[in-house]
Scaffold this active site. Structure first.
Site, PDB file in Angstrom:
ATOM      1  N   CYS A 296      19.586 -42.055  77.352  1.00 30.08           N
ATOM      2  CA  CYS A 296      20.878 -42.721  76.749  1.00 30.08           C
ATOM      3  C   CYS A 296      21.004 -41.988  75.429  1.00 30.08           C
ATOM      4  O   CYS A 296      20.915 -40.963  75.310  1.00 30.08           O
ATOM      5  CB  CYS A 296      21.004 -43.856  76.928  1.00 30.08           C
ATOM      6  SG  CYS A 296      22.578 -44.270  77.062  1.00 30.08           S
TER       7      CYS A 296
ATOM      8  N   ARG B 239      34.007 -47.024  78.313  1.00 34.87           N
ATOM      9  CA  ARG B 239      32.357 -46.836  78.659  1.00 34.87           C
ATOM     10  C   ARG B 239      32.200 -46.510  79.893  1.00 34.87           C
ATOM     11  O   ARG B 239      32.978 -47.112  80.951  1.00 34.87           O
ATOM     12  CB  ARG B 239      31.548 -47.959  78.107  1.00 34.87           C
ATOM     13  CG  ARG B 239      31.961 -48.082  76.706  1.00 34.87           C
ATOM     14  CD  ARG B 239      30.967 -49.380  76.154  1.00 34.87           C
ATOM     15  NE  ARG B 239      29.490 -48.912  76.216  1.00 34.87           N
ATOM     16  CZ  ARG B 239      28.728 -48.309  75.306  1.00 34.87           C
ATOM     17  NH1 ARG B 239      29.736 -47.878  74.239  1.00 34.87           N
ATOM     18  NH2 ARG B 239      27.751 -47.758  75.086  1.00 34.87           N
TER      19      ARG B 239
ATOM     20  N   HIS C  49      18.923 -45.960  82.426  1.00 36.95           N
ATOM     21  CA  HIS C  49      17.935 -46.824  81.874  1.00 36.95           C
ATOM     22  C   HIS C  49      17.831 -48.271  82.648  1.00 36.95           C
ATOM     23  O   HIS C  49      18.407 -48.310  83.745  1.00 36.95           O
ATOM     24  CB  HIS C  49      18.021 -47.165  80.358  1.00 36.95           C
ATOM     25  CG  HIS C  49      19.332 -46.979  79.811  1.00 36.95           C
ATOM     26  ND1 HIS C  49      19.205 -47.309  78.325  1.00 36.95           N
ATOM     27  CD2 HIS C  49      20.426 -47.183  80.074  1.00 36.95           C
ATOM     28  CE1 HIS C  49      20.471 -47.412  78.036  1.00 36.95           C
ATOM     29  NE2 HIS C  49      21.208 -47.261  78.981  1.00 36.95           N
TER      30      HIS C  49
HETATM   31  N1  GLN Z   1      25.446 -45.284  71.782  1.00 42.53           N
HETATM   32  C1  GLN Z   1      25.552 -44.306  72.655  1.00 42.53           C
HETATM   33  C2  GLN Z   1      26.849 -44.289  73.628  1.00 42.53           C
HETATM   34  O1  GLN Z   1      27.213 -45.526  73.708  1.00 42.53           O
HETATM   35  C3  GLN Z   1      24.235 -44.820  73.600  1.00 42.53           C
HETATM   36  C4  GLN Z   1      24.329 -46.082  74.185  1.00 42.53           C
HETATM   37  C5  GLN Z   1      22.947 -46.518  75.082  1.00 42.53           C
HETATM   38  O2  GLN Z   1      21.888 -46.021  74.604  1.00 42.53           O
HETATM   39  N2  GLN Z   1      23.229 -47.166  75.810  1.00 42.53           N
HETATM   40  O3  GLN Z   1      27.241 -43.382  74.062  1.00 42.53           O
END
Ligand code: GLN
Length: 246
Positions: free
Chosen positions: A95, A130, A200
């Site tokens: 990620c 997201r 993850h």
């Molecule tokens: N900060 C990054 C995003 O939001 C990765 C987040 C994460 O590792 N879950 O894209």
């Protein structure tokens, strides 16, 4: 005697969704087989030796922690990680860690630099939306393999959309979930021993077969002693079910 030497990059800062569980999984599966296991943490400001580790691991993190680590990676660890990848050491990014394997992570007018180990860049969505949920991807890790593809199951939660350069190969094809950008149908990246993925939750306890593949590759072994994987198989099946695969 075989040994797996792991370098955990920023284990305190880049450990969202218990990504550290990936290291425990590698440790246990090595120890159960009598393979020596050593883990070295490398934090902010600490140089790393490209020849001292077989697998470099960079977990996920929020944008803020990711920025701190990105600047440090570029300043103190980039050359060593390129040297390690060039000699075939595994570099695994999950990620936020995956995003940092590429050229940059664009956040509006701002930008976080990446290691440039693979040709990709990530852009945070303009509206802040997201990509969240359970995910399953189909992968073929061994070139020339003729059997059916394997499946990795996990969880994703990222604001960034990752775009692979034209010559770059994804880690897998999305069966369920969003993957790299939500529209490309691809997930992660694989260039030789450099692997990045959005999965993850953490990744390896849900996909014991992939943990073993990493151990084999990193240690240069052709096969590993089998283990009683009843619990691991149940965890994998549950992750697949959560993703809507079975
Ligand atoms: N900060 C990054 C995003 O939001 C990765 C987040 C994460 O590792 N879950 O894209």
């Amino acid at each position: 005697m075989a040994e797996l030497r792991v370098c955990a990059l920023y284990p305190d800062l880049m450990n969202i969704y218990a990504d550290r569980g990936n290291l425990l999984m590698l440790q246990r599966r090595c120890e159960w087989r009598g393979i020596d296991f050593a883990v070295t943490a490398a934090g902010l400001g600490e140089a790393i030796d490209p020849d001292a580790h077989d697998l470099f691991y960079l977990g996920g993190g929020q944008d803020r922690d990711q920025r701190l680590c990105a600047l440090d990676l570029v300043q103190t660890k980039r050359d060593a990680l390129h040297a390690a990848a060039d000699r075939g050491a595994i570099v695994l990014g999950v990620c936020g860690g995956y995003q940092l394997l590429g050229h940059r992570y664009e956040l509006g007018d701002d930008e976080i630099p990446g290691l440039g180990l693979v040709d990709l860049h990530t852009v945070r969505s303009a509206d802040g939306s997201r990509l969240i949920g359970n995910v399953a991807i189909e992968v073929r890790l061994d070139s020339g393999a003729t059997g059916p593809p394997r499946v990795l199951a996990g969880f994703e939660n990222h604001g960034g959309r990752t775009h692979l350069g034209a010559g770059e190969q994804p880690l897998g094809r999305v069966l369920k979930g969003h993957g790299n950008s939500g529209s490309s149908g691809t997930e992660g990246v694989r260039r030789g021993s450099v692997i990045g993925t959005y999965l993850h939750g953490p990744l390896l306890p849900k996909n014991a077969w992939f943990a073993d593949w990493l151990i084999r590759e990193a240690c240069g072994l052709t096969e590993l002693a089998p283990l009683d994987d009843a619990l691991e198989a149940a965890a994998h099946a549950e992750a697949l079910r959560a993703a809507g695969c079975r």
